[in-house]
Design a protein around this motif. Structure first.
Motif, PDB file in Angstrom:
ATOM      1  N   GLY A 129       0.844  -1.170   0.000  1.00  6.62           N
ATOM      2  CA  GLY A 129       0.000   0.000   0.000  1.00  6.62           C
ATOM      3  C   GLY A 129       0.885   1.227   0.000  1.00  6.62           C
TER       4      GLY A 129
ATOM      5  N   TRP B 258      -4.365   4.511  -1.540  1.00  6.83           N
ATOM      6  CA  TRP B 258      -3.827   3.233  -2.021  1.00  6.83           C
ATOM      7  C   TRP B 258      -3.557   2.308  -0.831  1.00  6.83           C
ATOM      8  CZ3 TRP B 258      -4.361   2.125  -6.894  1.00  6.83           C
ATOM      9  CH2 TRP B 258      -4.336   3.136  -7.850  1.00  6.83           C
TER      10      TRP B 258
ATOM     11  N   ARG C 162      -3.567  -4.039  -1.327  1.00  7.69           N
ATOM     12  CA  ARG C 162      -4.538  -4.670  -2.226  1.00  7.69           C
ATOM     13  C   ARG C 162      -4.028  -6.035  -2.658  1.00  7.69           C
ATOM     14  NH1 ARG C 162      -6.872  -0.702  -5.295  1.00  7.69           N
ATOM     15  NH2 ARG C 162      -8.492   0.505  -4.314  1.00  7.69           N
TER      16      ARG C 162
ATOM     17  N   PHE D 237      -0.440  -3.382  -5.456  1.00  9.11           N
ATOM     18  CA  PHE D 237      -1.260  -4.602  -5.596  1.00  9.11           C
ATOM     19  C   PHE D 237      -0.325  -5.796  -5.553  1.00  9.11           C
ATOM     20  CE2 PHE D 237      -3.082  -8.078  -7.991  1.00  9.11           C
ATOM     21  CZ  PHE D 237      -4.408  -8.095  -7.586  1.00  9.11           C
TER      22      PHE D 237
ATOM     23  N   GLU E 191      -8.903   3.995  -4.197  1.00 13.28           N
ATOM     24  CA  GLU E 191     -10.115   3.963  -3.374  1.00 13.28           C
ATOM     25  C   GLU E 191     -11.041   5.138  -3.668  1.00 13.28           C
ATOM     26  OE1 GLU E 191     -11.222   1.716  -0.467  1.00 13.28           O
ATOM     27  OE2 GLU E 191     -10.308   0.676  -2.174  1.00 13.28           O
TER      28      GLU E 191
ATOM     29  N   ASP F 268     -10.559  -5.535  -4.882  1.00 11.66           N
ATOM     30  CA  ASP F 268      -9.185  -5.075  -4.728  1.00 11.66           C
ATOM     31  C   ASP F 268      -8.806  -4.018  -5.754  1.00 11.66           C
ATOM     32  OD1 ASP F 268      -8.274  -6.545  -2.482  1.00 11.66           O
ATOM     33  OD2 ASP F 268      -8.226  -8.358  -3.705  1.00 11.66           O
ATOM     34  N   GLY F 269      -9.783  -3.528  -6.502  1.00 13.14           N
ATOM     35  CA  GLY F 269      -9.540  -2.412  -7.404  1.00 13.14           C
ATOM     36  C   GLY F 269      -8.983  -2.763  -8.763  1.00 13.14           C
TER      37      GLY F 269
END
Length: 386
Positions: A25, A36, A39, A76, A144, A161-162
């Protein structure tokens, strides 16, 4: 966004490991919102984090600079298309640049499989949509702040998780991706249309394929244009090399690579050898090194579009336009009562009006001058190109 802060203390999601490992993150905040957060299904896997960190430490930029691990972060880390994938926002201080590193896992090791550079320090952690290469097509990782993402064919599905599902983005064609941003401290009313242009899947590393397009002018400007030709070494976006110290670095992102504010305006029409008039356009954009521009020649008979190399902003703009069998030079300036253009003897002007002259490209290097109220500006054109 003045209220978007980045913490510089040692605290964070992986405080116990920050001395040796990348954070998971990133400590970028918009009010109380972590933009961020960690993730992916492997975000809490310390072995994966260590392996990603080791690969990032071993990676070098095209000019052999290292990543500064304490100011970088894993955005991520998880399983995608059956393989471990990590996305790292990497700070490279020697180049004052942000790199998006995409790493693929194989067993207990990771390798950098794709690396794209954005020449604005800190850009990646302030952004909300990041491009991801995948076997199934383009994906995007969203922050986010993103509530909804719309691509060229409608809404794009993203998981919790985007990371979005694969998106069909054409090769060498620009398409619009629009994010809807939720209300935050920096955006009390949110933002309904945060527009980006994806320049297409033909754009190769290290060039970053997303360009900001807040007004939508960029989409109109690139309609019908081949972005791979735009990005070529003689094309507008790729023609001015980046310089590091006293040398050109052609393997880095060009100095002429677009960042934002793409736009186009019509310069006029041009008829060659009695044919149907072609349209001349001036394409402009912002790069990391200032405003750039180029000329686009659009034949009336749907023939091949011709592009000039980029020119930095000057009182007298000079564009060498490689029209097949009859290369041209296009001169453009802001015409006032105090300006006067001088051209070499025997120059045949195909277009001659205030602010625009089009002539045959000289076979040898020739000098053109623009006399203004306070100064005379000199520019050269003709073979060989400088």
């Amino acid at each position: 966004m003045s209220t978007l802060l980045i913490a510089v203390t040692a605290c964070g999601p992986v405080a116990d490991h920050q001395a040796r490992d990348l954070r998971v993150g990133y400590d970028s905040m918009d009010g109380a919102l972590t933009v961020w957060p960690p993730r992916g299904s492997l975000a809490e896997d310390t072995a994966a984090t260590a392996a990603v960190t080791e690969a990032v430490r071993g990676w070098r930029s095209p000019v052999d600079d290292r990543v500064h691990v304490p100011s970088s972060g894993i955005l991520f880390s998880g399983e995608v298309d059956g393989r471990p994938l990590a996305l790292v926002a990497a700070s490279v201080p020697g180049e004052a640049a942000s790199w998006l590193l995409q790493l693929t896992g194989d067993g207990d090791r990771y390798t950098v499989s794709h690396a794209t550079e954005y020449t604005d320090p800190g850009y990646l952690v302030y952004s909300d949509v990041l491009p991801v290469q995948s076997a199934g097509g383009r994906r995007y990782l969203t922050s986010e702040r993103v509530r909804r993402l719309v691509g060229p064919n409608g809404p794009i599905v993203s998981d919790r998780d985007g990371l979005t599902s694969p998106v069909e983005v054409p090769r060498c064609r620009a398409v619009t991706v629009t994010a809807t941003l939720r209300s935050t401290e920096s955006l009390p009313r949110g933002r309904a249309t945060d527009r980006l242009l994806d320049l297409g899947t033909g754009i190769t590393a290290p060039r970053y394929p997303l360009v900001r397009d807040e007004s939508g002018s960029g989409r109109r400007a690139l309609t019908g244009l081949d972005t791979c030709l735009l990005a070529g070494e003689d094309g507008p976006f790729g023609s001015i090399d980046r310089r590091v110290g006293d040398r050109d670095v052609p393997q880095s992102v060009p100095a002429s690579w677009p960042m934002a504010k793409l736009a186009v305006r019509t310069l006029g029409e041009l008829s060659l050898d009695g044919g149907e008039p072609a349209e001349l356009e001036q394409l402009t954009w912002e790069s990391a090194e200032g405003t750039m521009s180029a000329v686009v020649y659009r034949p009336a008979d749907d023939g091949a579009v011709v592009l000039s190399p980029a020119d930095r902003t000057n009182p007298l703009q000079v564009y060498e336009l490689p029209v097949p069998d009859q290369p041209l030079v296009v001169l453009s300036w802001r015409a006032t009562k105090d300006t006067a253009l001088s051209v070499p003897p025997n120059t045949i002007r195909l277009v001659d009006r205030p602010g625009l002259v089009v002539a045959r490209l000289p076979e040898r290097r020739e000098t053109f001058s623009l006399a203004a109220a306070d100064k005379t500006h000199y520019r050269s054109a003709g073979s060989p190109r400088r």
